[in-house]
Design a protein around this motif. Sequence first.
Motif, PDB file in Angstrom:
ATOM      1  N   LYS A  83      -1.814   9.920   9.030  1.00 54.41           N
ATOM      2  CA  LYS A  83      -2.050   9.303   7.726  1.00 54.41           C
ATOM      3  C   LYS A  83      -0.926   9.739   6.807  1.00 54.41           C
ATOM      4  N   ASP A 131      -5.392  18.087   1.003  1.00 55.61           N
ATOM      5  CA  ASP A 131      -4.103  17.514   0.647  1.00 55.61           C
ATOM      6  C   ASP A 131      -3.126  18.614   0.291  1.00 55.61           C
ATOM      7  N   LYS A 166      -0.195  13.302   5.306  1.00 51.26           N
ATOM      8  CA  LYS A 166      -1.442  13.803   4.732  1.00 51.26           C
ATOM      9  C   LYS A 166      -2.387  14.366   5.790  1.00 51.26           C
ATOM     10  N   ASP A 167      -2.371  13.771   6.969  1.00 45.73           N
ATOM     11  CA  ASP A 167      -3.300  14.216   8.009  1.00 45.73           C
ATOM     12  C   ASP A 167      -2.791  13.743   9.364  1.00 45.73           C
ATOM     13  N   ALA A 180       7.827  10.261   1.414  1.00 45.14           N
ATOM     14  CA  ALA A 180       6.452  10.214   1.913  1.00 45.14           C
ATOM     15  C   ALA A 180       5.992  11.609   2.303  1.00 45.14           C
ATOM     16  N   THR A 206       0.833  -1.204   0.000  1.00 42.19           N
ATOM     17  CA  THR A 206       0.000   0.000   0.000  1.00 42.19           C
ATOM     18  C   THR A 206       0.862   1.246   0.000  1.00 42.19           C
ATOM     19  N   GLN A 207       0.296   2.332  -0.515  1.00 41.92           N
ATOM     20  CA  GLN A 207       0.949   3.641  -0.431  1.00 41.92           C
ATOM     21  C   GLN A 207       0.284   4.531   0.615  1.00 41.92           C
ATOM     22  N   ASP A 208      -0.812   4.062   1.188  1.00 43.62           N
ATOM     23  CA  ASP A 208      -1.540   4.833   2.203  1.00 43.62           C
ATOM     24  C   ASP A 208      -1.459   4.111   3.533  1.00 43.62           C
ATOM     25  N   ILE A 209      -0.762   4.741   4.480  1.00 44.94           N
ATOM     26  CA  ILE A 209      -0.498   4.111   5.779  1.00 44.94           C
ATOM     27  C   ILE A 209      -1.158   4.925   6.886  1.00 44.94           C
ATOM     28  N   GLU A 210      -1.903   4.247   7.749  1.00 40.39           N
ATOM     29  CA  GLU A 210      -2.431   4.857   8.965  1.00 40.39           C
ATOM     30  C   GLU A 210      -1.716   4.222  10.144  1.00 40.39           C
ATOM     31  N   ARG A 265       1.168   9.167   2.989  1.00 40.56           N
ATOM     32  CA  ARG A 265       1.164   8.700   1.600  1.00 40.56           C
ATOM     33  C   ARG A 265       2.610   8.530   1.160  1.00 40.56           C
ATOM     34  N   THR A 266       2.957   7.338   0.682  1.00 39.79           N
ATOM     35  CA  THR A 266       4.326   7.063   0.267  1.00 39.79           C
ATOM     36  C   THR A 266       4.460   7.112  -1.251  1.00 39.79           C
TER      37      THR A 266
END
Length: 446
Positions: A384, A437, A355-356, A352, A320-324, A386-387
Amino acid sequence: MTTTTELSATTLLRFATAGSVDDGKSTLVGRLLHDSKSVLADQLEAVERASASRGQQGPDLALLTDGLRAEREQGITIDVAYRYFATPRRRFILADTPGHVQYTRNMVTGASTAELTVILVDARNGVVEQTRRHAAIAALLRVPHVVLAVNKMDLVGYQESVFAAIAEEFTAYATELGVPEVTAIPISALAGDNVVEPSATMDWYGGPTVLEHLETVPVSHDLAHCHARLPVQYVIRPRTAEHPDYRGYAGQIAAGSFRVGERVTVLPSGRTSTISGIDLLGKPVEVAWTTQSVTVLLEDDIDVSRGDLIVPTKDAPETTQDIEATVCHVADQPLTVGHRVLLKHGTRTVKAIVKDIPSRLTLDDLSLHPHPEQLVANDIGRVKIRTAEPLPMDSYADSRRTGSFILIDPADGTTLTAGMAGDSFATPVPAKGGPGDPADDEGWDF
């Protein structure tokens, strides 16, 4: 005298100590080493000389761990001090972490591999903010066992009521955090009460001493039972006459085990192959397991490089490119929404963007402050990220090694944040009109 054969048959416990300044961590560690006869004669003589030069009557056992000159001069622990010792029942690796709030970041380092954390509390002060912070970090890092050592009981007249009140307050707080087990022990590190030997002045306490608990607490070594993971550190191509076609992928197994003939997938590319051989210390083996450094050979000539992750095909995680994640911010520089960082996961480092920041944990009442916009040093919160490239990230609850990462300042290489992917005790607050964003620029367009 414990023999080498006896030591090899004993289990290993990694544990860390934590607590506020002057709660007596270094004294406890020194007492533990001294009374368990784990201090060499020349070390004890050096401590006695240093103590005498300060005008002290007896040896200051805290000097056994406060090794830096700045630590001795200021009387506080600054760096994580690692000590190795053993008893006939078990071997130990101890990380003595700093108590000063400025160095809380070092506790994250010391406790990240620990299976048990000893949190000290001064019996005169009870549970303070730093105590709660250390409990939160132990919960965040999912340390399976926590010992509450209520120290300096000699300064409160060894009163059972004082100990009981502190133990009740801390246990209730730790339970809310999700700490699975708390063992409370009343001690006096200076006098040696309930550290190695039972206290003659606290006959109302019937539990174990600190050392007895350390020797008997179950050690799970849960990494051996996780899904197998091998981060590739180095590709070996000797190109010798003896091995003209040798191509091996070297690294330390982060979790689980691998065996010859097993079908594996290389991530993030997703290419598959079969293990044709495993070399350990220059010799072929049929199986290798977590913490061993090995070289894996594959049947197929596929593209594998440093930073890739070799996993069993049947247990391959999603990329994934979206990590929480839940993070503990460790740098003086704040972490903000829109922050451009480097994310290091295993042996792979990628660009990276933050994002939030959905929430920050308030330690006093465990409430969540929504959308704080930034995290400052020692803050714990949700982020949050994004990579630029997909990553095979496990949940930290499943694997402490491959579910963790750090965020790095790309300008100077400073470590900013320690992160644990997936859910944690700090449930994120749903975003309600959060920041948009950030604009992608300067080569960070992903």
